[in-house]
Design a protein around this motif. Structure first.
Motif, short mmCIF file in Angstrom:
data_model
loop_
_atom_site.label_atom_id
_atom_site.label_comp_id
_atom_site.label_asym_id
_atom_site.label_seq_id
_atom_site.Cartn_x
_atom_site.Cartn_y
_atom_site.Cartn_z
N LEU C 36 -31.05 74.96 28.98
CA LEU C 36 -29.79 75.29 28.18
C LEU C 36 -29.83 76.73 27.88
CD1 LEU C 36 -27.03 74.27 27.23
CD2 LEU C 36 -28.06 73.65 25.22
N ILE C 37 -29.09 77.65 28.54
CA ILE C 37 -28.98 79.03 28.24
C ILE C 37 -27.45 79.20 28.00
CG2 ILE C 37 -30.79 79.41 29.87
CD1 ILE C 37 -28.71 80.45 32.12
N GLY C 38 -27.36 80.54 27.20
CA GLY C 38 -26.40 80.85 26.99
C GLY C 38 -26.65 82.03 25.59
N PRO C 39 -25.74 82.97 25.43
CA PRO C 39 -25.64 84.02 24.48
C PRO C 39 -25.70 83.32 23.18
CG PRO C 39 -23.58 84.04 25.20
CD PRO C 39 -24.17 82.96 25.99
N ASN C 40 -26.21 83.89 22.19
CA ASN C 40 -26.47 83.77 20.79
C ASN C 40 -24.93 83.06 20.12
OD1 ASN C 40 -28.93 84.41 20.45
ND2 ASN C 40 -28.32 86.67 19.66
N GLY C 41 -24.96 82.15 19.52
CA GLY C 41 -23.84 81.69 19.03
C GLY C 41 -22.99 80.86 19.81
N ALA C 42 -23.59 80.62 21.23
CA ALA C 42 -22.83 79.92 22.18
C ALA C 42 -22.44 78.11 21.81
CB ALA C 42 -23.56 79.84 23.54
N THR C 182 -44.74 63.57 32.28
CA THR C 182 -44.02 62.48 33.33
C THR C 182 -43.40 61.50 32.41
OG1 THR C 182 -46.21 61.75 33.65
CG2 THR C 182 -45.26 63.09 35.46
N GLY C 183 -42.36 60.91 32.95
CA GLY C 183 -41.66 59.96 32.35
C GLY C 183 -40.72 60.39 31.09
N LYS C 184 -40.74 61.60 30.75
CA LYS C 184 -39.86 61.98 29.66
C LYS C 184 -38.67 63.03 30.25
CE LYS C 184 -43.60 62.17 26.30
NZ LYS C 184 -43.47 60.64 25.98
N THR C 185 -37.57 62.86 29.48
CA THR C 185 -36.49 63.73 29.81
C THR C 185 -36.66 64.92 29.17
OG1 THR C 185 -35.18 61.84 30.54
CG2 THR C 185 -34.07 63.85 30.33
N LEU C 186 -36.32 66.08 29.56
CA LEU C 186 -36.46 67.32 28.89
C LEU C 186 -35.36 68.18 28.76
CD1 LEU C 186 -38.79 69.11 27.26
CD2 LEU C 186 -39.12 70.39 29.17
N PHE C 187 -34.81 68.52 27.55
CA PHE C 187 -33.50 69.21 27.34
C PHE C 187 -34.06 70.44 26.51
CE2 PHE C 187 -28.72 68.82 26.46
CZ PHE C 187 -28.49 70.13 27.48
N VAL C 188 -33.91 71.69 26.94
CA VAL C 188 -34.58 72.90 26.31
C VAL C 188 -33.68 74.05 26.38
CG1 VAL C 188 -36.00 73.06 28.11
CG2 VAL C 188 -36.66 74.22 26.12
N ALA C 189 -33.41 74.39 25.07
CA ALA C 189 -32.68 75.76 24.84
C ALA C 189 -33.51 76.89 24.79
CB ALA C 189 -31.76 75.66 23.60
N SER C 190 -33.31 77.97 25.58
CA SER C 190 -34.06 79.09 25.47
C SER C 190 -33.30 80.40 26.02
CB SER C 190 -35.41 78.70 26.27
OG SER C 190 -36.30 80.18 26.04
N HIS C 191 -33.76 81.33 25.33
CA HIS C 191 -33.20 82.91 25.62
C HIS C 191 -34.36 83.36 26.83
CE1 HIS C 191 -30.04 83.15 23.26
NE2 HIS C 191 -30.74 82.96 22.17
N ASP C 192 -35.69 82.66 26.92
CA ASP C 192 -36.80 83.12 27.69
C ASP C 192 -36.53 82.55 29.01
OD1 ASP C 192 -39.28 83.51 28.90
OD2 ASP C 192 -40.34 82.57 27.36
N LEU C 193 -35.81 83.28 29.89
CA LEU C 193 -35.19 82.74 31.16
C LEU C 193 -36.39 82.42 31.96
CD1 LEU C 193 -32.19 84.88 31.36
CD2 LEU C 193 -32.36 82.73 30.36
N GLU C 194 -37.19 83.32 32.07
CA GLU C 194 -38.44 83.14 32.80
C GLU C 194 -39.22 81.69 32.70
OE1 GLU C 194 -39.45 85.04 35.30
OE2 GLU C 194 -38.53 87.02 34.91
N PHE C 195 -39.23 81.28 31.20
CA PHE C 195 -39.87 80.00 30.88
C PHE C 195 -38.88 79.02 31.22
CE2 PHE C 195 -39.13 76.75 27.64
CZ PHE C 195 -40.32 76.19 27.64
N VAL C 196 -37.59 79.02 31.18
CA VAL C 196 -36.71 78.25 31.70
C VAL C 196 -36.90 77.88 33.33
CG1 VAL C 196 -34.47 77.63 32.21
CG2 VAL C 196 -35.08 78.35 30.08
#
Lengths: 216, 252, 247
Positions: C36-42, C182-196
């Motif tokens: 999940l990406i987006g600017p601060n306060g999104a 494995t077997g888990k759903t991941l939902f992750v917010a980050s400003h570190d786009l390389e990580f995403v």
């Protein structure tokens, strides 16, 4: 245990302010003895004061009711000589911001909470006298400090409510009322004692210098 | 707090808002204390009128006062239940074991009136005075700088720490923690302990940052000010009123 | 179960303010790894708080793991790592902190011990178990916070800015850990786009209370137009100029 405006006699309110003045002077003297520059202690005291007043909003469930933490004992244990100024400032902020407590009774309330805090401080200092560093004796001291602080505060509050308010009662009824009001606080004092002992055990393990803030 | 909600343009532009805090604080405090001296029922009406007028001079809406009185009002409610039935000897009316007593009723009347009057003036005082001015006024009337510094810092961090505590409790709740029995005492003690450790750590950093900007080097002098005639007049009026209430109480 | 998360017409506004999230629709399949990406306060954190039932939506529906979200109830199948680990670590030792969730699930001592051991081995923090979490480095604290959640065996793992305070070594460790999960759903917010980019197979771009883009991470984050329009930057590894420079 806050006494609000309007209920207490004016002479009691004025005496409360006078006593608060005296205790503040005593505390400032204690602080000056500890710190070369007392200003250096302020950020720590302020942040901890803020933390204490936030934490005092925690309800402890004693089914079927829940009670507020008083935290006077814990404040004394951790803040030392800063406890009384911290309590005074905290109560002033509460009165100013939330109309909680009282303005004419600010002095009285500061004494009701601050004197027990200082008592707790002196009790907990016994750990240095005996050189106790293990968790158990420290926890016992912390329990005693907080238990006695709340019990002492409740006794003072009960005496005040019975003697300095327009509650016209005969002597026997007054004694009963003081007893009943203090006894009602017994469970709270017990909880507070256990709670404080737990926090002290936690701090001994995680960051013992927080408890030794008054030794520098 | 004082800054956001109450300091509307009406409040700052009002008579009380324009009154210099260093005169307003001692003036209104004296008045509030004189209210506390009142025990004579005949003085209750003047007392309430005086409080109402002062509140009016603050330019604050009435609804604001009511919203501020709601929390402490619960205490009054408790007194209303207890006092008339427990205090005094003169029974007015008896219903089984319950007796309505005159002295208790009078006591309740006194407490209610004084409570309302003191709180109205206090709300008017603090809602028209920003904290920065309040601390200057407190120092002028003799509060040691250590206390006013402590006051400003504590206020600065109060909301942040309340937020920290809320998030910690939320995180604990997401891991199944419910504060619903005495066994929750230990987690609550841990949360409190963690909060103290966090605050302590932050205090070290705050202090280092402040030292780097020179905190503690000198004690700041109070800003000089030249009071206007209206400041003196209002202070005089407040003192006269306060003296009036105290004198009336002892003469009547 | 095919969907881990099903959001329909979700709107949320703080009282008296314009909506933070408006008419959000989105489905995440079980096992997906979504960024999940987006600017601060999104509204990224707000969305997470809604999914975990900490706050209630103004309108719309949230179905998590085939169950409608019931605000205020405990669901160990949904785990969330907070942005600031200090909000999460409350116990005097790492061991007790990992045990906190399983204890509240009502597991017996033996199971709790087994879960602590297994989780600590997975995240590689066995040697830290008896230390106070408050004394650890930011990277270690992040792994402890993750362990405390993983010990509840969540099916949906939500992370808010997990790399914000990590050095390269811990960041790499986290990426590996998440890749092997494995077997888990991941939902992750980050400003570190390389990580995403390295962790997720799908990305959502949130801005102006709406989802502006939803799809392949490289396609979305590689689009200069799209990214700049929403206050973001194309990550270096996807940027044409960077590749040219590298040559």
């Amino acid at each position: 245990m806050h006494i609000p405006d309007g209920i207490i006699s004016a002479s009691a309110a004025v005496s409360g302010y006078a006593a608060t003045g005296g205790l503040t002077w005593l505390s400032l003297r204690g602080i000056r003895k500890q710190y070369v520059n007392p200003r250096t202690g302020i950020p720590r005291a302020a942040l901890l004061t803020a933390a204490f007043f936030a934490a005092s909003l925690i309800h402890i469930p004693i089914p079927p009711v829940s009670v507020h933490l008083v935290l006077s004992g814990l404040m004394g244990v951790i803040l030392g000589w800063f406890a009384f100024p911290a309590i005074l400032v905290g109560l002033l902020l509460q009165a100013v911001m939330f109309q909680h407590g009282g303005l004419t009774t600010l002095g009285i309330n500061a004494c009701l909470m601050g004197l027990p805090a200082l008592l707790a401080y002196f009790i907990f200092r016994l750990r240095y006298v005996f050189g106790w560093e293990k968790p158990l004796p420290n926890a016992v001291l912390a329990f005693l400090a907080a238990f006695l602080a709340v019990a002492f505060g409740a006794l003072m509050a009960a005496l005040l409510i019975v003697h300095a308010t327009p509650a016209y009662m005969d002597a026997a009824a007054e004694r009963t009322a003081v007893m009943a009001l203090s006894l009602a606080y017994l469970p709270v004092a017990l909880i507070e004692g256990i709670f404080t002992a737990m926090v002290v055990i936690f701090l001994l393990k995680v960051q013992p210098d927080l408890l030794e803030g008054d030794r520098r | 707090m004082i800054a956001e909600a109450a300091l509307s343009s009406e409040a700052t532009g009002s008579l009380l808002g324009r009154w210099e805090a260093r005169f307003k604080l001692p003036g209104l405090l004296m008045l509030i204390f004189s209210f506390a001296f009142v025990r004579d029922l005949r003085l209750l009406l003047p007392l309430l009128i005086c409080a109402a007028l002062i509140y009016r001079f603050s330019g604050l809406p009435l609804g604001y006062l009511f919203s501020r009185l709601r929390l402490p009002g619960f205490f009054l409610l408790a007194m209303a239940v207890i006092l008339p039935f427990w205090s005094g000897q003169t029974e007015l009316w008896r219903f089984g074991p319950l007796a309505l007593r005159l002295e208790g009723l009078i006591g309740l009347l006194l407490i209610t009136a004084k409570f309302t009057a003191i709180l109205s003036v206090a709300v008017a005082l603090f809602a028209t005075t920003p904290l920065s001015q309040l601390t200057i006024a407190l120092r002028t009337i003799g509060m040691p700088w250590l206390l006013t510094d402590l006051l400003l810092f504590t206020h600065r961090y109060l909301f942040q720490l309340a937020g920290d505590l809320r998030r910690m409790r939320t995180a604990a709740r997401l891991r199944g923690f419910l504060a619903n029995s005495l066994s929750s005492l230990k987690p609550l003690a841990y949360i409190t302990g963690s909060m103290l450790v966090r605050s302590h750590d932050q205090a070290e950093r705050v202090f280092q940052a402040m030292t780097l900007r020179g905190y503690g080097n000198t004690s700041l002098p109070l800003p000089v000010f030249r009071p206007a005639l209206s400041d003196y007049l209002l202070l005089g009026a407040a003192m006269l009123l306060a003296a009036g209430f105290i004198l009336a109480q002892y003469m009547l | 179960m095919t969907d881990a998360l099903n959001i329909s017409d979700l709107t949320f506004a703080y009282p008296g303010q314009s909506p933070v999230l408006e008419e959000i629709n989105c489905t995440i399949k079980a096992g997906e790894k979504v960024g999940l990406i987006g600017p601060n306060g999104a509204g990224k954190t707000t969305l997470f708080l809604l999914i975990t039932g900490i706050i209630k939506p103004s309108s719309g529906q949230l179905i998590v793991l085939d169950q409608p979200v019931k605000p205020g109830t405990f669901n160990p199948a949904v785990g969330m790592i907070f942005q600031h680990t200090a909000d999460q670590l409350i116990s005097p030792s790492v061991r007790e902190d990992i045990a906190f969730g399983p204890q509240n699930m009502g597991l017996n001592q033996e199971d709790i011990r087994a879960r602590i051991k297994e989780t600590a081995e997975l995240t590689g923090i066995t040697s830290l178990l008896d230390r106070p979490p408050h004394q650890l480095s930011a990277g270690e604290q992040r792994l402890v916070a993750l362990s405390g959640i993983l010990a509840m065996w969540p099916l949906l793992l939500i992370m808010d800015e997990p790399t914000s305070d990590l050095d390269i070594r811990y960041r790499r460790r986290l990426i590996k850990l998440l890749a092997n999960m494995t077997g888990k759903t991941l939902f992750v917010a980050s400003h570190d786009l390389e990580f995403v980019l390295e962790t997720c197979s799908r990305v959502l771009l949130l801005e102006g209370s709406h989802i502006q883009a939803d799809g392949d991470p490289a396609a979305i984050m590689g689009s200069e137009n799209l990214m700049e329009k929403h206050g973001l930057e194309v990550p270096h590894s996807l940027s044409a100029t960077w590749h040219r420079h590298k040559k």
